[in-house]
Design an enzyme around this catalytic site. Structure first.
Site, PDB file in Angstrom:
ATOM      1  N   ARG A 208       0.787  -1.173   0.097  1.00 46.81           N
ATOM      2  CA  ARG A 208      -0.083  -0.020  -0.001  1.00 46.81           C
ATOM      3  C   ARG A 208       0.885   1.172   0.186  1.00 46.81           C
ATOM      4  O   ARG A 208       1.944   1.235   0.436  1.00 46.81           O
ATOM      5  CB  ARG A 208      -0.979   0.145   1.286  1.00 46.81           C
ATOM      6  CG  ARG A 208      -1.890  -1.290   1.350  1.00 46.81           C
ATOM      7  CD  ARG A 208      -2.452  -1.046   2.728  1.00 46.81           C
ATOM      8  NE  ARG A 208      -3.612  -2.162   2.807  1.00 46.81           N
ATOM      9  CZ  ARG A 208      -3.144  -3.204   3.498  1.00 46.81           C
ATOM     10  NH1 ARG A 208      -2.061  -3.458   4.061  1.00 46.81           N
ATOM     11  NH2 ARG A 208      -4.048  -4.419   3.506  1.00 46.81           N
TER      12      ARG A 208
ATOM     13  N   ARG B  26      -0.786  -1.981  -6.878  1.00 48.91           N
ATOM     14  CA  ARG B  26      -0.931  -3.135  -5.730  1.00 48.91           C
ATOM     15  C   ARG B  26      -1.725  -4.095  -6.462  1.00 48.91           C
ATOM     16  O   ARG B  26      -1.508  -5.589  -6.246  1.00 48.91           O
ATOM     17  CB  ARG B  26      -1.227  -2.668  -4.392  1.00 48.91           C
ATOM     18  CG  ARG B  26      -1.631  -3.505  -3.413  1.00 48.91           C
ATOM     19  CD  ARG B  26      -1.987  -2.936  -2.220  1.00 48.91           C
ATOM     20  NE  ARG B  26      -2.948  -3.609  -1.233  1.00 48.91           N
ATOM     21  CZ  ARG B  26      -2.486  -4.349  -0.342  1.00 48.91           C
ATOM     22  NH1 ARG B  26      -1.145  -4.602  -0.119  1.00 48.91           N
ATOM     23  NH2 ARG B  26      -3.328  -5.261   0.190  1.00 48.91           N
TER      24      ARG B  26
END
Length: 352
Positions: free
Chosen positions: A204, A301
């Site tokens: 993240r 991601r």
């Protein structure tokens, strides 16, 4: 106290008379461990609610280990509800009044939020936060808010993550893609290193920017990093040597001191790097690469997980790499790669 408790605004961007008055005395970010929640004062509610709200947030932080962002969102949602109720009833909300809420009051609040173009997921989170506060009050013997259990959670349409194509994702990690910009080369190198961590290790953006200099090994000196994710939980994540090389290239070019205990990624003036800087960088790059608005830092991601799954990665392993608490969260990526799953089924099933 997480940044934003004393300064967050309501959905319309305006400050309301129920904004939390008390702020952190220093007014700046505090290093871990996270300090205790500061006492809260509310203009729209009585002191008994403010006290229970402070205790509730402290409970969520200490016992549930919720992330600062989640705490901030829950506090904002409850504050907005109290603002609405104070205007709805024409008086400050007391603890006894809150415990006696009726389902119609909650529905009116949700309708108000919906009218402000709030999405279904945000409404679901708001209701979850209110229910959490209600459960806390019941556990503390302060009353039972039965109306909250009578409200159905809003329906949320299922949406699949939108990964970036493999070739395009790699170009985001190339500092040469920004060679024409009027910025210092070390900034190009920094942004490329951050995006390489997002795509190469599935981090993240908050996890990447939260890395300390000592957390990132030199190329050839290690192949894992330990990151702190949601709920202050740590996990070990493998990192590619070419990604470490990009980080080291940035470190060598950075004009600011980078002590071992300080953040490895810093802003133009040497302070902590804001996630917004990386978001803006991706906005410029996706325009140059002809990519849609869905190409965000978090999409890197998603791309990490999707491309691993496409190459035969195990779902459980991907869950661990992403730091998902539940496998069901990771399973959303199987919807993206349904063709491969069908191929595996035909290959592996004895009756296929």
């Amino acid at each position: 106290m997480p940044a934003g408790y004393g300064e967050a605004k309501l959905a319309n961007g305006k400050r309301k008379r129920c904004d939390i008055v008390h702020q952190n005395q220093r007014g700046s970010a505090v290093a871990k461990p996270i300090p205790a929640i500061q006492p809260i004062e509310l203009d729209c509610a009585a002191d008994d609610i403010a006290l229970q709200m402070t205790r509730w947030l402290s409970h969520l932080r200490a016992e549930r280990r919720l992330s600062p962002k989640t705490l901030e969102a829950y506090a904002r949602d409850l504050r907005q509800c109290l603002v609405f109720l104070s205007e709805h009833w024409g008086a400050r909300v007391t603890l006894a009044q809150f415990a006696a809420l009726e389902a119609s009051d909650i529905r009116a609040f949700m309708a108000m939020r919906r009218a402000g173009d709030i999405g279904g997921r945000s409404l679901m989170r708001a209701l979850a936060g209110l229910r959490s506060f209600g459960r806390f009050l019941e556990q503390e013997g302060k009353g039972k808010v039965g109306a909250l259990s009578a409200i159905r959670a809003p329906k949320v349409g299922k949406s699949l993550p939108k990964p970036i194509q493999m070739a395009a994702a790699k170009r985001f990690t190339d500092a040469d893609e920004r060679a024409g910009e009027a910025r210092d080369p070390w900034i190009w190198a920094r942004d490329a290193a951050v995006m390489a961590l997002l795509y190469g290790s599935g981090l993240r953006i908050s996890e990447a920017l939260g890395l300390k200099r000592r957390d990132v090994p030199l190329p050839g000196a290690g192949d894992v990093i330990i990151v702190t994710g949601k709920g202050n939980k740590t996990r070990m994540v493998p990192v590619l040597q070419n990604v470490l090389a990009l980080v080291q290239a940035y470190v060598a070019m950075c004009p600011h001191p980078l002590p071992p205990e300080g953040p490895v990624f810093v802003g133009a003036r040497g302070g902590p790097l804001s996630p917004r800087i990386i978001q803006l960088t991706m906005e410029r790059l996706r325009g140059a690469l002809g990519l849609p608005d869905s190409a965000t830092p978090h999409a890197l991601r998603h791309s990490f997980a999707t491309h691993l799954l496409t190459r035969g990665g195990d779902l459980r392993a991907i869950q661990e790499l992403l730091g998902h608490a539940s496998l069901s969260t990771t399973q959303i990526y199987t919807g993206i790669d349904s063709e491969r799953l069908l191929e595996v089924y035909k290959t592996a099933h004895p009756r296929a």
